[in-house]
Design a protein around this motif. Structure first.
Motif, mmCIF file in Angstrom:
data_model
loop_
_atom_site.group_PDB
_atom_site.id
_atom_site.type_symbol
_atom_site.label_atom_id
_atom_site.label_comp_id
_atom_site.label_asym_id
_atom_site.label_seq_id
_atom_site.Cartn_x
_atom_site.Cartn_y
_atom_site.Cartn_z
ATOM 1 N N LYS B 19 -35.728 18.822 -15.287
ATOM 2 C CA LYS B 19 -35.375 17.432 -15.399
ATOM 3 C C LYS B 19 -35.821 16.845 -16.744
ATOM 4 C CE LYS B 19 -35.384 14.078 -11.863
ATOM 5 N NZ LYS B 19 -36.111 13.808 -10.676
ATOM 6 N N SER B 20 -37.029 17.182 -17.120
ATOM 7 C CA SER B 20 -37.556 16.553 -18.315
ATOM 8 C C SER B 20 -37.006 17.196 -19.583
ATOM 9 C CB SER B 20 -39.082 16.635 -18.302
ATOM 10 O OG SER B 20 -39.471 17.963 -18.074
ATOM 11 N N SER B 21 -36.640 18.482 -19.479
ATOM 12 C CA SER B 21 -36.262 19.179 -20.692
ATOM 13 C C SER B 21 -34.863 18.783 -21.193
ATOM 14 C CB SER B 21 -36.334 20.690 -20.482
ATOM 15 O OG SER B 21 -35.442 21.054 -19.446
ATOM 16 N N SER B 22 -33.963 18.559 -20.276
ATOM 17 C CA SER B 22 -32.601 18.275 -20.745
ATOM 18 C C SER B 22 -32.409 16.783 -20.947
ATOM 19 C CB SER B 22 -31.574 18.810 -19.747
ATOM 20 O OG SER B 22 -31.752 18.191 -18.507
ATOM 21 N N ALA B 23 -31.909 16.455 -22.113
ATOM 22 C CA ALA B 23 -31.713 15.044 -22.440
ATOM 23 C C ALA B 23 -30.503 14.481 -21.687
ATOM 24 C CB ALA B 23 -31.520 14.867 -23.931
ATOM 25 N N PHE B 24 -29.504 15.326 -21.484
ATOM 26 C CA PHE B 24 -28.326 14.892 -20.755
ATOM 27 C C PHE B 24 -28.264 15.644 -19.440
ATOM 28 C CE2 PHE B 24 -27.430 14.403 -25.251
ATOM 29 C CZ PHE B 24 -27.143 13.056 -25.304
ATOM 30 N N PRO B 25 -28.914 15.117 -18.447
ATOM 31 C CA PRO B 25 -28.997 15.875 -17.209
ATOM 32 C C PRO B 25 -27.628 16.037 -16.558
ATOM 33 C CG PRO B 25 -29.857 13.661 -16.918
ATOM 34 C CD PRO B 25 -29.507 13.793 -18.358
ATOM 35 N N GLU B 26 -27.481 17.177 -15.984
ATOM 36 C CA GLU B 26 -26.248 17.448 -15.272
ATOM 37 C C GLU B 26 -26.296 16.710 -13.946
ATOM 38 O OE1 GLU B 26 -25.941 21.540 -14.071
ATOM 39 O OE2 GLU B 26 -24.681 20.880 -12.406
ATOM 40 N N ILE B 27 -25.214 16.049 -13.606
ATOM 41 C CA ILE B 27 -25.198 15.348 -12.330
ATOM 42 C C ILE B 27 -24.899 16.348 -11.220
ATOM 43 C CG2 ILE B 27 -24.143 13.501 -11.001
ATOM 44 C CD1 ILE B 27 -23.372 12.164 -13.578
ATOM 45 N N ALA B 28 -25.818 16.417 -10.270
ATOM 46 C CA ALA B 28 -25.607 17.333 -9.151
ATOM 47 C C ALA B 28 -24.490 16.790 -8.263
ATOM 48 C CB ALA B 28 -26.892 17.486 -8.361
ATOM 49 N N ILE B 29 -23.679 17.699 -7.749
ATOM 50 C CA ILE B 29 -22.598 17.258 -6.869
ATOM 51 C C ILE B 29 -23.079 17.308 -5.420
ATOM 52 C CG2 ILE B 29 -20.700 17.911 -8.395
ATOM 53 C CD1 ILE B 29 -20.427 20.458 -6.727
ATOM 54 N N GLY B 30 -22.432 16.521 -4.587
ATOM 55 C CA GLY B 30 -22.772 16.510 -3.170
ATOM 56 C C GLY B 30 -21.743 17.298 -2.380
ATOM 57 N N ILE B 31 -22.232 18.150 -1.503
ATOM 58 C CA ILE B 31 -21.318 18.938 -0.669
ATOM 59 C C ILE B 31 -21.708 18.753 0.784
ATOM 60 C CG2 ILE B 31 -20.432 21.234 -0.114
ATOM 61 C CD1 ILE B 31 -21.052 22.142 -2.892
ATOM 62 N N ASP B 32 -20.727 18.474 1.607
ATOM 63 C CA ASP B 32 -20.953 18.389 3.040
ATOM 64 C C ASP B 32 -20.167 19.521 3.684
ATOM 65 O OD1 ASP B 32 -21.481 17.580 5.645
ATOM 66 O OD2 ASP B 32 -19.761 16.225 5.677
ATOM 67 N N ILE B 33 -20.880 20.574 4.053
ATOM 68 C CA ILE B 33 -20.202 21.674 4.732
ATOM 69 C C ILE B 33 -20.290 21.422 6.214
ATOM 70 C CG2 ILE B 33 -20.070 24.159 5.054
ATOM 71 C CD1 ILE B 33 -21.575 24.486 2.514
ATOM 72 N N MET B 394 -17.997 2.061 6.638
ATOM 73 C CA MET B 394 -18.045 3.457 6.211
ATOM 74 C C MET B 394 -16.915 4.253 6.818
ATOM 75 S SD MET B 394 -21.895 4.757 6.394
ATOM 76 C CE MET B 394 -23.181 3.764 5.721
ATOM 77 N N ASN B 395 -16.404 5.197 6.033
ATOM 78 C CA ASN B 395 -15.463 6.159 6.573
ATOM 79 C C ASN B 395 -16.277 7.215 7.312
ATOM 80 O OD1 ASN B 395 -13.849 8.414 6.955
ATOM 81 N ND2 ASN B 395 -12.621 7.962 5.152
ATOM 82 N N PRO B 396 -16.059 7.356 8.616
ATOM 83 C CA PRO B 396 -16.929 8.253 9.399
ATOM 84 C C PRO B 396 -16.913 9.697 8.906
ATOM 85 C CG PRO B 396 -15.480 6.985 10.837
ATOM 86 C CD PRO B 396 -15.044 6.705 9.448
ATOM 87 N N LEU B 397 -15.832 10.115 8.268
ATOM 88 C CA LEU B 397 -15.749 11.511 7.857
ATOM 89 C C LEU B 397 -16.234 11.729 6.425
ATOM 90 C CD1 LEU B 397 -12.298 12.438 9.448
ATOM 91 C CD2 LEU B 397 -14.587 12.763 10.388
ATOM 92 N N GLU B 398 -16.422 10.651 5.677
ATOM 93 C CA GLU B 398 -16.801 10.812 4.279
ATOM 94 C C GLU B 398 -18.203 10.296 3.968
ATOM 95 O OE1 GLU B 398 -13.736 8.841 2.110
ATOM 96 O OE2 GLU B 398 -12.175 10.189 2.828
ATOM 97 N N ALA B 399 -18.820 9.637 4.929
ATOM 98 C CA ALA B 399 -20.104 8.977 4.660
ATOM 99 C C ALA B 399 -21.165 9.970 4.191
ATOM 100 C CB ALA B 399 -20.582 8.235 5.908
ATOM 101 N N ALA B 400 -21.282 11.110 4.885
ATOM 102 C CA ALA B 400 -22.356 12.055 4.569
ATOM 103 C C ALA B 400 -22.208 12.606 3.156
ATOM 104 C CB ALA B 400 -22.378 13.189 5.586
ATOM 105 N N VAL B 401 -20.989 12.975 2.787
ATOM 106 C CA VAL B 401 -20.800 13.574 1.463
ATOM 107 C C VAL B 401 -21.030 12.532 0.367
ATOM 108 C CG1 VAL B 401 -18.299 13.272 1.226
ATOM 109 C CG2 VAL B 401 -19.410 15.239 0.187
ATOM 110 N N CYS B 402 -20.683 11.280 0.641
ATOM 111 C CA CYS B 402 -20.921 10.220 -0.346
ATOM 112 C C CYS B 402 -22.429 10.044 -0.555
ATOM 113 C CB CYS B 402 -20.319 8.900 0.126
ATOM 114 S SG CYS B 402 -18.528 8.900 0.052
ATOM 115 N N GLY B 403 -23.164 10.062 0.540
ATOM 116 C CA GLY B 403 -24.613 9.951 0.445
ATOM 117 C C GLY B 403 -25.214 11.104 -0.328
ATOM 118 N N ALA B 404 -24.694 12.305 -0.096
ATOM 119 C CA ALA B 404 -25.190 13.482 -0.805
ATOM 120 C C ALA B 404 -24.921 13.362 -2.299
ATOM 121 C CB ALA B 404 -24.543 14.740 -0.249
ATOM 122 N N ALA B 405 -23.751 12.830 -2.651
ATOM 123 C CA ALA B 405 -23.429 12.658 -4.066
ATOM 124 C C ALA B 405 -24.353 11.632 -4.710
ATOM 125 C CB ALA B 405 -21.974 12.234 -4.227
ATOM 126 N N LEU B 406 -24.684 10.576 -3.965
ATOM 127 C CA LEU B 406 -25.624 9.572 -4.486
ATOM 128 C C LEU B 406 -26.986 10.196 -4.730
ATOM 129 C CD1 LEU B 406 -24.889 6.403 -2.311
ATOM 130 C CD2 LEU B 406 -24.481 6.682 -4.747
#
Lengths: 306, 572
Positions: B19-33, B394-406
């Motif tokens: 986290k500290s080393s990269s100046a432009f951190p990569e944004i982690a993606i959220g996945i809901d399997i 909230m969209n019941p089917l998309e809420a979890a993945v949106c939270g993961a992306a946040l």
């Protein structure tokens, strides 16, 4: 419970407090590792150096709340600090600090644990003068209002009338012999008005909410600098309202001059500065903690190899 | 196998530095399997965006088909007909199978799926195989999941035009740490680094925190605390969480979860429609699989239909001139599944009780997941929480993945100028963790629902005179005895100085960091001395790999009770 806060300050805990078997199974700190760490001479030398910097921070100070703050205030403070130090935000280095926060929060949010804890730090609280600052400020019950009650302790004769009429709002400071506001609007408006009206010397004032912090800060007795045995003692401004005015003026001037004149003499610390200082101390302590932790680890491994 | 895991392990240990080393951190993606469906989302700089596959779907079926030489998953592939998925060539429900041994009731129930799940019922991994060219080709849930994740990753990389490495995955509350390592392994196989594994309802809680903060910004009102009960029920798992939210911080007060979901409802209904089906399908002949597929599709349609209608008709051609023709009413459906609903009820009640939040203090009740469309489920949740209305934003089917992306954006160190990412979830431990002591008892050290990061320690002592060693068996779960819980690992403490029993003090400390990494420390001290008698142990858990039920038995056979421990009862 009496030692529950001790492991929180690994670089300053006195050896005597670490007698075998006295750590509490309820405390969530890795006291056994801390204990070992303490045995290392390397750490010991850090200990003394760090010890002079450190402050006696208890859970209340850690969270930056007053001792009589209610659950809502503690929660708010806890969340604010979590947002700064939680490992999700601050990275792995926030781990140790967040553990402390969680422990403090757990204790202070549970009525029984908090009482126990209060008893355990009670003496410490009475002795350390710095903590009186925290105690001198009133807390709020319910939402903020534009006006607040304030007792001019210089004028107060200690008649207890106000405490009698609105006991949830006013308290008696037995040491100083005067009344003080503990909780703003701790009673209903009618009772408070009765208290204000019943004061024989009219020392209870309605003041602006914004002014309150400054007034409460100034009315607390400050240690006066003395020359030898002369002139020592406690003092507070004789006219607290006039003092507040000049204090505010000074504050404004200071913020204006801050950029150009760094060496501007600071007579007294404003609440805001105090807060900033507390945060800075925390940061320093935190960094120290992680360095010591790494050092200790290295040293322990090294010693094991030997 | 062991080395592979090590790579995953060491990767996640370097989160802090990365986290500290990269100046432009990569944004982690959220996945809901999900057990049945999967989705992927990312913070695009101003909001959460769900990625769509080439078929313009946001929700993709979680399955991998082994029909051709190269397996293909539900991301790129689309079954030409629903039946194709149930032809035996496709593996699905991997989320229900991953990290479970063959004595697990969930695995036993999975034997009725239209691919091969073979169990030997001795506590080892089940044998899983797909039908390829009339032969059963073996695979593992991890492999299936990894193939699927590779497809997801490829799809996201094409769309985002950058390599993807860090992910935040949502997981069921009831997953054991052993199961989490399987998920991490699958991710590692797909070249993904797990930044966070987030219990599904806590991801929903984070989305809720963001929504609440936005409304506060708009109304400039006071950011008072809001308690929300989140009920998430998908095809495989049912999870409940209670979160207290204020100022963008959602604090998880309690979690509860179990492996019940739409799949159980579906199987109950299939059993109800065709009572003799179980013995029929266990033979796994080609015709039976086909028949099972037909029944599955028809039952699924019926259940979906019952969400809006009071009764539906089911027609299935059973072959040989036999036909199944049945009308199912909603009452019938609820009667058949009453056990599932009862379990849901218990989970909600337990969560409410653990959180110590009064029902009157609930601000919102949030219902998400595929099963949230079932009227009975909606009524149960409303009744228990005495809520007139459910949360609608909230969209019941998309809420979890949106939270993961946040969470992905927050944990990657991204900040948003408009304060939309001024968020934090304070997680709680979903399961208790402790060790075996006092004979065969499970003594929790870190209790359930403790705020994370968490650290706690307990003292134990020896049970025999001159006992020189002690065995630390770490378990996870809620059962009173160790057999009811999951074994996470074990190690031995040696070099305890000879002393009468009860004298040496063995301290066991557990530490869970924000990335949910569990470390167990143990050391020995003798009364009167401050010095530890030996270097303390630091062990990252879980260490067990497979057949974890067996390890404990083998240890017991080898050592009996010679290395046992008892708890020290301290005067407080």
């Amino acid at each position: 419970m009496s030692l529950s806060m001790a492991p929180a300050y690994p670089f300053s805990v006195t050896k005597a407090s670490h007698i075998h078997g006295c750590f509490n199974p309820n405390t969530s700190f890795l006291s056994l590792i801390l204990r070992w760490r303490q045995r290392c001479p390397v750490i010991r030398c850090c200990t003394t150096r760090a010890g002079s910097v450190r402050t006696d921070k208890n859970y209340y100070e850690l969270l930056g709340v007053s001792v009589d703050s209610d659950a809502r205030e503690i929660k708010e403070a806890y969340r604010k600090l979590q947002k700064k130090y939680h490992p999700d935000i601050a990275g792995q280095k926030g781990h140790e600090y967040t553990l402390l926060l969680n422990e403090a929060y757990k204790i202070l949010m549970r009525e029984d644990l908090r009482k126990e804890y209060d008893v355990s730090i009670g003496q410490l609280r009475m002795r350390s003068g710095r903590n009186n600052n925290v105690m001198g400020f009133s807390s709020w019950k319910g939402p903020f209002r534009p006006e607040a009650v304030f007792v001019d302790e210089n004028a107060c004769i200690g008649c207890r009338e106000c405490v009698h009429h609105a006991s949830n709002t006013f308290v008696m400071d037995e040491a100083l012999g005067c009344a003080r506001v503990k909780v703003q609007f701790g009673d209903n408006d009618q009772n408070i008005q009765v208290s204000v009206d019943s004061c024989p010397v009219n020392c209870i004032h309605w003041v602006d909410k914004e002014e309150l912090a400054v007034l409460e800060f100034l009315i607390q007795p400050k240690l006066k600098e003395g020359y030898g045995v002369f002139g020592q003692g406690w003092e507070r401004p004789s006219n607290v309202f006039a003092a507040a005015k000049s204090f505010n003026k000074q504050l404004k001037r200071q913020t204006r001059n801050f950029g150009s004149n760094v060496q501007a003499t600071v007579e007294e610390e404003t609440p805001a500065q105090a807060e900033a200082r507390v945060t800075a101390t925390m940061k320093i302590n935190m960094e120290k903690f992680s360095t010591i932790w790494n050092l200790a680890k290295k040293f322990l491994w090294f010693r094991n190899v030997e | 196998m062991a080395e592979q895991q090590y790579i995953v392990v060491s990767d996640s240990e370097t989160i802090g530095e990365e986290k500290s080393s990269s100046a432009f951190p990569e944004i982690a993606i959220g996945i809901d399997i999900g057990t049945s469906q999967c989705s992927i989302a990312v913070w695009n700089g101003s909001q959460v965006e769900l990625l769509k596959n080439t078929r313009n779907q946001k929700l993709m079926l979680s399955y991998v088909s082994f029909k051709e030489d190269t397996p293909s998953g539900g991301v790129s592939n689309q079954p030409s007909h629903e039946l194709e998925m149930f032809s035996g060539a496709a593996i699905f429900n991997m989320k229900r199978l991953i990290g479970r041994v063959d004595t697990d009731p969930v695995v036993q129930a999975s034997k009725r799926l239209p691919f091969l799940v073979q169990t030997l019922d001795i506590g080892v991994r089940p044998f899983i195989a797909a039908l390829v060219n009339n032969a059963w080709r073996s695979t593992t849930p991890e492999e299936v999941l990894a193939i699927f994740l590779v497809e997801l990753r490829a799809m996201a990389e094409v769309q985002l035009k950058r390599p993807i490495r860090n992910v935040v995955l949502t997981i069921p509350v009831s997953f054991s740490r052993f199961q989490l390592t399987r998920i991490e392994r699958a991710c590692a196989m797909a070249g993904l680094h797990v930044l966070r594994l987030m219990p599904e309802p806590t991801a929903v809680a984070l989305l809720y925190a963001q929504q609440q903060q936005q409304t506060v910004h708009e109304n400039m009102g006071s950011g008072s605390e809001k308690n929300a009960l989140i009920f998430n029920m998908g095809a495989g798992y049912c999870d409940v969480a209670l979160s207290a939210t204020a100022g963008g911080v959602s604090q998880i007060k309690a979690l509860a979860g179990a492996a019940i979901g739409g799949e159980d409802i579906l199987q109950n209904m299939m059993q109800h429609l065709l009572p003799k089906s179980e013995s029929l399908f266990l033979s796994h002949g080609i015709n039976e699989i086909k028949l099972m597929g037909l029944l599955r599709v028809a039952t699924q349609d019926a259940i979906h239909g019952l969400s809006s209608q009071n009764s539906v008709q089911v027609d299935v051609d059973l072959g040989n001139g036999k036909k199944l023709c049945n009308i199912i009413t909603r009452e019938e459906f609820e009667e058949v599944n009453h056990k599932v609903f009862e379990k849901c009820e218990n989970l909600i009640k337990q969560c409410l009780q653990d959180s110590k939040v009064d029902i009157e203090d609930l601000t919102d009740v949030i219902l998400v997941g595929g099963c949230s469309y079932i009227p009975k489920i909606r009524n149960i949740v409303k009744d228990i929480c005495r809520a007139e209305e459910l949360y609608k934003e909230m969209n019941p089917l998309e809420a979890a993945v949106c939270g993961a992306a946040l969470e992905g954006a927050v944990a990657s160190g991204i900040s948003d100028p408009f304060g939309s990412l001024d968020l934090l979830t304070i997680q709680a431990t979903p399961l208790g963790i402790g060790i075996r002591a006092d004979r065969n008892n499970f003594v929790p050290i870190i209790p359930r629902n403790m705020t994370m990061p968490a650290r706690k320690e307990l003292s134990f002592t020896t049970t025999h005179d001159n006992q020189t060693g002690a065995l630390i068996l770490v378990y996870e779960g809620e059962g009173k005895t160790v057999e009811e819980n999951h074994l996470l690992g074990y190690f031995k403490i040696v070099g305890i100085p000879p002393a009468p029993k009860g004298v040496p003090e063995i301290n066991v400390c557990m530490d869970i960091d924000a990335a949910n990494v569990l470390r167990v420390f143990a050391g020995v001290t003798m009364p009167g001395t401050e010095l530890p008698v030996a270097p303390f142990m630091e062990v990252r858990m879980p260490t067990v790999d497979d057949g974890h039920g067996w390890c404990a038995e083998a240890l017991h056979r080898a050592y009996g009770s010679t290395l046992d421990l008892v708890t020290v009862h301290k005067k407080v």
